[in-house]
Design an enzyme around this catalytic site. Sequence first.
Site, PDB file in Angstrom:
ATOM      1  N   SER A   1       3.280   6.453   8.057  1.00  0.00           N
ATOM      2  CA  SER A   1       3.955   5.797   9.409  1.00  0.00           C
ATOM      3  C   SER A   1       4.877   6.635   9.999  1.00  0.00           C
ATOM      4  O   SER A   1       5.462   7.630   9.360  1.00  0.00           O
ATOM      5  CB  SER A   1       4.722   4.480   8.986  1.00  0.00           C
ATOM      6  OG  SER A   1       5.541   3.970   9.737  1.00  0.00           O
TER       7      SER A   1
ATOM      8  N   TYR B   1      11.386   0.527   3.612  1.00  0.00           N
ATOM      9  CA  TYR B   1       9.957   0.923   4.089  1.00  0.00           C
ATOM     10  C   TYR B   1      10.086   2.310   4.501  1.00  0.00           C
ATOM     11  O   TYR B   1       9.121   2.950   4.149  1.00  0.00           O
ATOM     12  CB  TYR B   1       9.932  -0.170   5.360  1.00  0.00           C
ATOM     13  CG  TYR B   1       8.479   0.088   5.925  1.00  0.00           C
ATOM     14  CD1 TYR B   1       7.451  -0.186   5.504  1.00  0.00           C
ATOM     15  CD2 TYR B   1       8.354   0.678   7.162  1.00  0.00           C
ATOM     16  CE1 TYR B   1       6.032  -0.314   5.811  1.00  0.00           C
ATOM     17  CE2 TYR B   1       7.106   1.043   7.687  1.00  0.00           C
ATOM     18  CZ  TYR B   1       5.949   0.350   7.288  1.00  0.00           C
ATOM     19  OH  TYR B   1       4.831   0.533   7.760  1.00  0.00           O
TER      20      TYR B   1
HETATM   21  N1  LIG Z   1       1.281  -2.586  11.959  1.00  0.00           N
HETATM   22  C1  LIG Z   1       1.778  -1.363  12.198  1.00  0.00           C
HETATM   23  O1  LIG Z   1       2.696  -1.264  13.222  1.00  0.00           O
HETATM   24  C2  LIG Z   1       1.891  -0.253  11.227  1.00  0.00           C
HETATM   25  C3  LIG Z   1       2.733   0.915  11.690  1.00  0.00           C
HETATM   26  C4  LIG Z   1       2.782   1.944  10.712  1.00  0.00           C
HETATM   27  C5  LIG Z   1       1.973   2.049   9.347  1.00  0.00           C
HETATM   28  N2  LIG Z   1       1.606   0.756   9.059  1.00  0.00           N
HETATM   29  C6  LIG Z   1       0.889   0.804   7.748  1.00  0.00           C
HETATM   30  O2  LIG Z   1      -0.537   0.578   7.836  1.00  0.00           O
HETATM   31  C7  LIG Z   1      -0.885  -0.100   6.720  1.00  0.00           C
HETATM   32  C8  LIG Z   1      -1.684  -1.383   7.188  1.00  0.00           C
HETATM   33  O3  LIG Z   1      -0.974  -2.457   7.726  1.00  0.00           O
HETATM   34  P1  LIG Z   1      -1.257  -3.402   8.769  1.00  0.00           P
HETATM   35  O4  LIG Z   1      -0.568  -3.257   9.905  1.00  0.00           O
HETATM   36  O5  LIG Z   1      -2.659  -3.461   8.811  1.00  0.00           O
HETATM   37  O6  LIG Z   1      -0.686  -4.564   7.855  1.00  0.00           O
HETATM   38  P2  LIG Z   1      -1.582  -5.961   7.691  1.00  0.00           P
HETATM   39  O7  LIG Z   1      -2.255  -6.686   8.881  1.00  0.00           O
HETATM   40  O8  LIG Z   1      -0.457  -7.045   6.968  1.00  0.00           O
HETATM   41  O9  LIG Z   1      -2.410  -5.611   6.278  1.00  0.00           O
HETATM   42  C9  LIG Z   1      -1.852  -5.394   5.086  1.00  0.00           C
HETATM   43  C10 LIG Z   1      -3.146  -4.984   4.121  1.00  0.00           C
HETATM   44  O10 LIG Z   1      -2.696  -4.876   2.919  1.00  0.00           O
HETATM   45  C11 LIG Z   1      -2.916  -5.960   1.817  1.00  0.00           C
HETATM   46  N3  LIG Z   1      -2.198  -5.574   0.758  1.00  0.00           N
HETATM   47  C12 LIG Z   1      -0.828  -5.881   0.954  1.00  0.00           C
HETATM   48  N4  LIG Z   1      -0.254  -5.801  -0.323  1.00  0.00           N
HETATM   49  C13 LIG Z   1      -1.256  -5.525  -1.224  1.00  0.00           C
HETATM   50  C14 LIG Z   1      -1.501  -5.140  -2.719  1.00  0.00           C
HETATM   51  N5  LIG Z   1      -0.207  -5.223  -3.539  1.00  0.00           N
HETATM   52  N6  LIG Z   1      -2.521  -4.940  -3.286  1.00  0.00           N
HETATM   53  C15 LIG Z   1      -3.688  -4.973  -2.613  1.00  0.00           C
HETATM   54  N7  LIG Z   1      -3.760  -4.938  -1.166  1.00  0.00           N
HETATM   55  C16 LIG Z   1      -2.379  -5.309  -0.650  1.00  0.00           C
HETATM   56  C17 LIG Z   1      -3.060  -7.007   2.635  1.00  0.00           C
HETATM   57  O11 LIG Z   1      -3.860  -7.818   1.991  1.00  0.00           O
HETATM   58  P3  LIG Z   1      -3.282  -8.972   0.747  1.00  0.00           P
HETATM   59  O12 LIG Z   1      -1.959  -9.565   1.354  1.00  0.00           O
HETATM   60  O13 LIG Z   1      -4.192 -10.079   0.846  1.00  0.00           O
HETATM   61  O14 LIG Z   1      -3.117  -8.469  -0.473  1.00  0.00           O
HETATM   62  C18 LIG Z   1      -3.807  -6.655   3.970  1.00  0.00           C
HETATM   63  O15 LIG Z   1      -5.179  -6.383   3.847  1.00  0.00           O
HETATM   64  C19 LIG Z   1       0.268  -0.356   6.036  1.00  0.00           C
HETATM   65  O16 LIG Z   1       0.515   0.773   4.955  1.00  0.00           O
HETATM   66  C20 LIG Z   1       1.402  -0.276   6.967  1.00  0.00           C
HETATM   67  O17 LIG Z   1       2.534   0.238   6.200  1.00  0.00           O
HETATM   68  C21 LIG Z   1       1.444  -0.151  10.051  1.00  0.00           C
END
Ligand SMILES: NC(=O)c1ccc[n+]([C@@H]2O[C@H](COP(=O)([O-])OP(=O)(O)OC[C@H]3O[C@@H](n4cnc5c(N)ncnc54)[C@H](OP(=O)(O)O)[C@@H]3O)[C@@H](O)[C@H]2O)c1
Length: 262
Positions: A143, A156
């Site tokens: 990120s 985070y």
């Molecule tokens: N959205 C943003 O603005 C943003 C910006 C920068 C970086 N990111 C990064 O991008 C990545 C994806 O985020 P997203 O925005 O797509 O979030 P999201 O929609 O909340 O998806 C998160 C995913 O991770 C899984 N997960 C969470 N904890 C887990 C665990 N302990 N074991 C296995 N799976 C797990 C969740 O499924 P379950 O809960 O069912 O396990 C879900 O599939 C993350 O690393 C986040 O930090 C996001």
Amino acid sequence: MISETFWRGKSVIVTGGSSGIGRAVGEALAAVGTRVGLIARRREPLVATAAAIRRLGGMTEEEACDVTDAAALAAAVASLERRLGECEVAVASAGIHRTSWPLDAAIAADVIDVNVKGCIHLAAAVLPGMLSRRRGWFCGIASIAGVVGLPGNAAYCASKAAVVAFLESVRLDAAAEGVRVTTALPGVIDTPMITNAERAAGGVMPADVAAVRILRGIERGRAEVWFPRRTAIAARAARSLPPRIRDAFLRRQPRLEEPGGD
Ligand SMILES: NC(=O)c1ccc[n+]([C@@H]2O[C@H](COP(=O)([O-])OP(=O)(O)OC[C@H]3O[C@@H](n4cnc5c(N)ncnc54)[C@H](OP(=O)(O)O)[C@@H]3O)[C@@H](O)[C@H]2O)c1
């Protein structure tokens, strides 16, 4: 657009594949003949995502697993490889966001466990095979919060800084053995991880656009991909400021909150 020539016939494993960026990566690959293995904890969203990918014409399998458990993740990877073929590309997208001001040690530890150990555990599960074949691509979703501190987000930001450093280091070793490592540094992406207030603030990139940026970065062997452009420029500029001026700038940035709080 992503390169059909690059992706067709490859076997790809995506942690966090049931939602947000991970799901968008799976859906983008569905159209180009990639075999996609999805990993996340909750079975229901996993099965729903797999069904959506199949409707788009993709071949996919899913495994419910917690990425903080290294042995369980290794077993999930092995099971997906038996069904889809040896993993050629892995994307570590599983992650959680929790606010950390006031600081709570248990919550901070959860953030580090999922975001940092989850990425390391996936690398440990897939890299030996890739290195022995002298071919593979590993991508971690860090990120922009990993290169600048943001108010209310100490844990985070620390977790993402660790992912940036981990991948940078692995990249140095893996490159000599034919494996490419890409660090994705997204700004705010429209997924269930963000709040309505963040959505309303603007500058938010749709998850399908983010997925294409990530996949193009992998296929081109990029070390890092930063997006959206405007956030990337601001973060790079902030990094280059003297600390006192940088702190004054960063203190004015909106706090990233947990969804559900608005
Ligand atoms: N959205 C943003 O603005 C943003 C910006 C920068 C970086 N990111 C990064 O991008 C990545 C994806 O985020 P997203 O925005 O797509 O979030 P999201 O929609 O909340 O998806 C998160 C995913 O991770 C899984 N997960 C969470 N904890 C887990 C665990 N302990 N074991 C296995 N799976 C797990 C969740 O499924 P379950 O809960 O069912 O396990 C879900 O599939 C993350 O690393 C986040 O930090 C996001």
